[in-house]
Motif scaffolding. Structure first.
Motif, mmCIF file in Angstrom:
data_model
loop_
_atom_site.group_PDB
_atom_site.id
_atom_site.type_symbol
_atom_site.label_atom_id
_atom_site.label_comp_id
_atom_site.label_asym_id
_atom_site.label_seq_id
_atom_site.Cartn_x
_atom_site.Cartn_y
_atom_site.Cartn_z
ATOM 1 N N GLY A 111 4.664 4.260 79.954
ATOM 2 C CA GLY A 111 3.976 5.553 79.916
ATOM 3 C C GLY A 111 4.949 6.712 80.058
ATOM 4 N N GLU A 112 5.948 6.526 80.942
ATOM 5 C CA GLU A 112 6.950 7.580 81.137
ATOM 6 C C GLU A 112 7.810 7.738 79.892
ATOM 7 O OE1 GLU A 112 7.252 6.875 85.976
ATOM 8 O OE2 GLU A 112 8.605 5.817 84.626
ATOM 9 N N GLN A 113 8.102 6.610 79.231
ATOM 10 C CA GLN A 113 8.873 6.690 77.987
ATOM 11 C C GLN A 113 8.077 7.418 76.907
ATOM 12 O OE1 GLN A 113 10.860 3.192 76.601
ATOM 13 N NE2 GLN A 113 11.673 2.686 78.610
ATOM 14 N N GLU A 138 17.593 13.921 79.884
ATOM 15 C CA GLU A 138 18.060 15.210 79.390
ATOM 16 C C GLU A 138 18.725 15.072 78.011
ATOM 17 O OE1 GLU A 138 18.762 18.251 82.464
ATOM 18 O OE2 GLU A 138 20.781 17.481 82.150
ATOM 19 N N GLU A 139 19.533 14.024 77.857
ATOM 20 C CA GLU A 139 20.215 13.825 76.561
ATOM 21 C C GLU A 139 19.214 13.523 75.458
ATOM 22 O OE1 GLU A 139 24.480 12.098 78.239
ATOM 23 O OE2 GLU A 139 22.773 10.749 78.066
ATOM 24 N N ASN A 140 18.178 12.734 75.782
ATOM 25 C CA ASN A 140 17.146 12.454 74.784
ATOM 26 C C ASN A 140 16.435 13.743 74.370
ATOM 27 O OD1 ASN A 140 16.350 9.505 73.952
ATOM 28 N ND2 ASN A 140 17.082 9.343 76.057
ATOM 29 N N LEU A 141 16.155 14.607 75.346
ATOM 30 C CA LEU A 141 15.473 15.868 75.029
ATOM 31 C C LEU A 141 16.363 16.767 74.163
ATOM 32 C CD1 LEU A 141 13.687 16.736 78.397
ATOM 33 C CD2 LEU A 141 12.666 15.823 76.313
ATOM 34 N N LEU A 142 17.649 16.803 74.493
ATOM 35 C CA LEU A 142 18.560 17.648 73.709
ATOM 36 C C LEU A 142 18.632 17.187 72.257
ATOM 37 C CD1 LEU A 142 21.458 18.307 76.224
ATOM 38 C CD2 LEU A 142 19.886 19.993 75.221
ATOM 39 N N LEU A 143 18.548 15.867 72.051
ATOM 40 C CA LEU A 143 18.569 15.358 70.672
ATOM 41 C C LEU A 143 17.371 15.872 69.881
ATOM 42 C CD1 LEU A 143 19.784 11.708 71.115
ATOM 43 C CD2 LEU A 143 20.885 13.517 69.790
ATOM 44 N N GLY A 144 16.249 16.057 70.577
ATOM 45 C CA GLY A 144 15.064 16.583 69.903
ATOM 46 C C GLY A 144 15.258 18.005 69.410
ATOM 47 N N MET A 178 13.100 23.044 77.662
ATOM 48 C CA MET A 178 13.265 21.871 78.512
ATOM 49 C C MET A 178 12.455 22.069 79.804
ATOM 50 S SD MET A 178 16.810 19.940 79.282
ATOM 51 C CE MET A 178 17.390 19.608 77.684
ATOM 52 N N ALA A 179 12.462 23.282 80.316
ATOM 53 C CA ALA A 179 11.675 23.579 81.518
ATOM 54 C C ALA A 179 10.184 23.372 81.239
ATOM 55 C CB ALA A 179 11.944 25.011 81.961
ATOM 56 N N ARG A 180 9.757 23.701 80.037
ATOM 57 C CA ARG A 180 8.354 23.524 79.657
ATOM 58 C C ARG A 180 7.983 22.029 79.628
ATOM 59 N NH1 ARG A 180 6.425 24.087 73.856
ATOM 60 N NH2 ARG A 180 4.227 23.605 74.088
ATOM 61 N N VAL A 181 8.901 21.216 79.136
ATOM 62 C CA VAL A 181 8.660 19.763 79.128
ATOM 63 C C VAL A 181 8.565 19.239 80.563
ATOM 64 C CG1 VAL A 181 9.627 17.505 78.513
ATOM 65 C CG2 VAL A 181 9.761 19.391 76.876
ATOM 66 N N TYR A 182 9.466 19.719 81.443
ATOM 67 C CA TYR A 182 9.454 19.258 82.836
ATOM 68 C C TYR A 182 8.211 19.750 83.579
ATOM 69 C CZ TYR A 182 14.333 17.858 82.090
ATOM 70 O OH TYR A 182 15.476 17.270 81.623
ATOM 71 N N GLU A 183 7.688 20.879 83.159
ATOM 72 C CA GLU A 183 6.458 21.395 83.775
ATOM 73 C C GLU A 183 5.273 20.501 83.393
ATOM 74 O OE1 GLU A 183 3.890 25.449 83.459
ATOM 75 O OE2 GLU A 183 6.046 25.577 83.087
ATOM 76 N N LEU A 184 5.271 20.091 82.128
ATOM 77 C CA LEU A 184 4.202 19.217 81.641
ATOM 78 C C LEU A 184 4.324 17.811 82.239
ATOM 79 C CD1 LEU A 184 1.882 19.577 79.598
ATOM 80 C CD2 LEU A 184 3.415 18.771 77.811
ATOM 81 N N PHE A 185 5.550 17.333 82.370
ATOM 82 C CA PHE A 185 5.807 15.985 82.894
ATOM 83 C C PHE A 185 6.805 16.074 84.063
ATOM 84 C CE2 PHE A 185 5.311 15.284 78.196
ATOM 85 C CZ PHE A 185 4.065 14.688 78.237
ATOM 86 N N PRO A 186 6.325 16.396 85.277
ATOM 87 C CA PRO A 186 7.241 16.571 86.412
ATOM 88 C C PRO A 186 8.155 15.359 86.644
ATOM 89 C CG PRO A 186 5.040 17.322 86.972
ATOM 90 C CD PRO A 186 4.933 16.688 85.627
ATOM 91 N N VAL A 187 7.653 14.151 86.370
ATOM 92 C CA VAL A 187 8.457 12.954 86.639
ATOM 93 C C VAL A 187 9.745 12.976 85.806
ATOM 94 C CG1 VAL A 187 7.242 11.528 84.938
ATOM 95 C CG2 VAL A 187 8.384 10.432 86.839
ATOM 96 N N LEU A 188 9.697 13.568 84.627
ATOM 97 C CA LEU A 188 10.905 13.635 83.790
ATOM 98 C C LEU A 188 11.926 14.591 84.404
ATOM 99 C CD1 LEU A 188 9.431 13.719 80.155
ATOM 100 C CD2 LEU A 188 10.206 11.744 81.495
ATOM 101 N N GLY A 189 11.438 15.674 84.973
ATOM 102 C CA GLY A 189 12.340 16.636 85.604
ATOM 103 C C GLY A 189 12.996 16.053 86.844
ATOM 104 N N GLN A 190 12.183 15.328 87.627
ATOM 105 C CA GLN A 190 12.727 14.737 88.863
ATOM 106 C C GLN A 190 13.797 13.697 88.555
ATOM 107 O OE1 GLN A 190 9.006 13.259 90.289
ATOM 108 N NE2 GLN A 190 8.259 15.321 90.705
#
Ligand code: ATP
Length: 232
Positions: A137-139, A94-100, A113-125
């Protein structure tokens, strides 16, 4: 949308980019391919304002951007997803995403942020976990998500599949196609010419600091010169 004309960039006495020209039309995926050291990363770093060209110009919707500092290029709408991802590994997803999103002044950050988690569910979980705990790959997904948080008009990827497994390469390429279908414009540098040209609307070959060949991705894939040098 983006026009690069006669670009030359040097590191001291070494001219890494000698004569690079290409265009990126809105809504397209454009790919730069070429051997190690051909000048691809240097070209992207110059577009994003991290390096200054010695000659040539870079135009975004006709406006010169090659003298702007990197934060102004980002504010103008170009995000850079660098080689090696460059995440803050001690910070959470979450902190990395906020920096973006740090340059943005609007309040719609949660929706993105919800859009990113929709595209990459593993990041949201795993949004509260440290980025350093994630696989390569996750990074890469997180690096893509972070770039998306700037709401860029143009998103640049430097070797997004480097070091990844074949399955993960496919997934990252599919994600880039999804971004295009959602209206993004993509400029990508890849060593994996087959994966990149399969996806790209337009490709350019960079050889020893010069653009030497260009064409639609499928046309370059079928070109014997590309085959011999980059797909053999
Ligand atoms: P790669 O896939 O290896 O990143 P590339 O096509 O992206 O290759 P660049 O990284 O742009 O190539 O490098 C182009 C040339 O510039 C190479 O000869 C490289 O050694 C040189 N170079 C890159 N960065 C620097 C630097 N900071 N200082 C000096 N020379 C550099």
């Amino acid at each position: 949308m983006l026009e690069v004309n006669g670009l030359a960039v040097a590191y001291g006495a070494i001219e890494a980019v000698k004569e690079v020209s290409f265009t990126v039309a809105e809504g397209q995926i454009v790919c730069l391919i070429g051997a190690n050291g051909a000048g691809k990363s240097t070209t992207l770093k110059t577009v994003s304002g991290l390096l200054r060209p010695r000659r040539g110009e870079i135009l975004l919707w006709g406006r010169p951007i090659h003298r702007l500092p990197a934060h102004a290029v980002l504010a103008a709408g170009i995000a850079h997803c660098p080689e090696g991802r460059r995440l803050f590994t001690d910070m959470s997803v979450e902190e990395n995403l906020l920096l973006g999103a740090h340059l943005r002044k609007d309040r719609d950050i949660a929706a993105d942020m919800a859009r990113v988690y929709e595209l990459f569910p593993v990041l949201g979980q795993r949004r509260t976990q440290r980025a350093g705990l994630f696989s390569g790959g996750e990074q890469q997904m997180l690096a893509i998500g972070r770039a998306m948080m700037a709401r860029p008009k143009l998103i640049m990827f430097d070797e997004p599949t480097m070091g990844l497994s074949p399955i993960m390469i496919q997934q990252i390429m599919q994600t880039i196609a999804v971004l295009r279908s959602q209206g993004a414009t993509v400029l990508m540098v890849e060593q994996n010419a087959l994966a990149a040209l399969t996806l790209a609307d337009q490709g350019y070959v960079i050889d020893l600091g010069r653009t030497t060949l260009s064409g639609p991705g499928d046309q370059l894939l079928a070109d014997p010169r590309v085959h011999e040098a980059y797909l053999g």
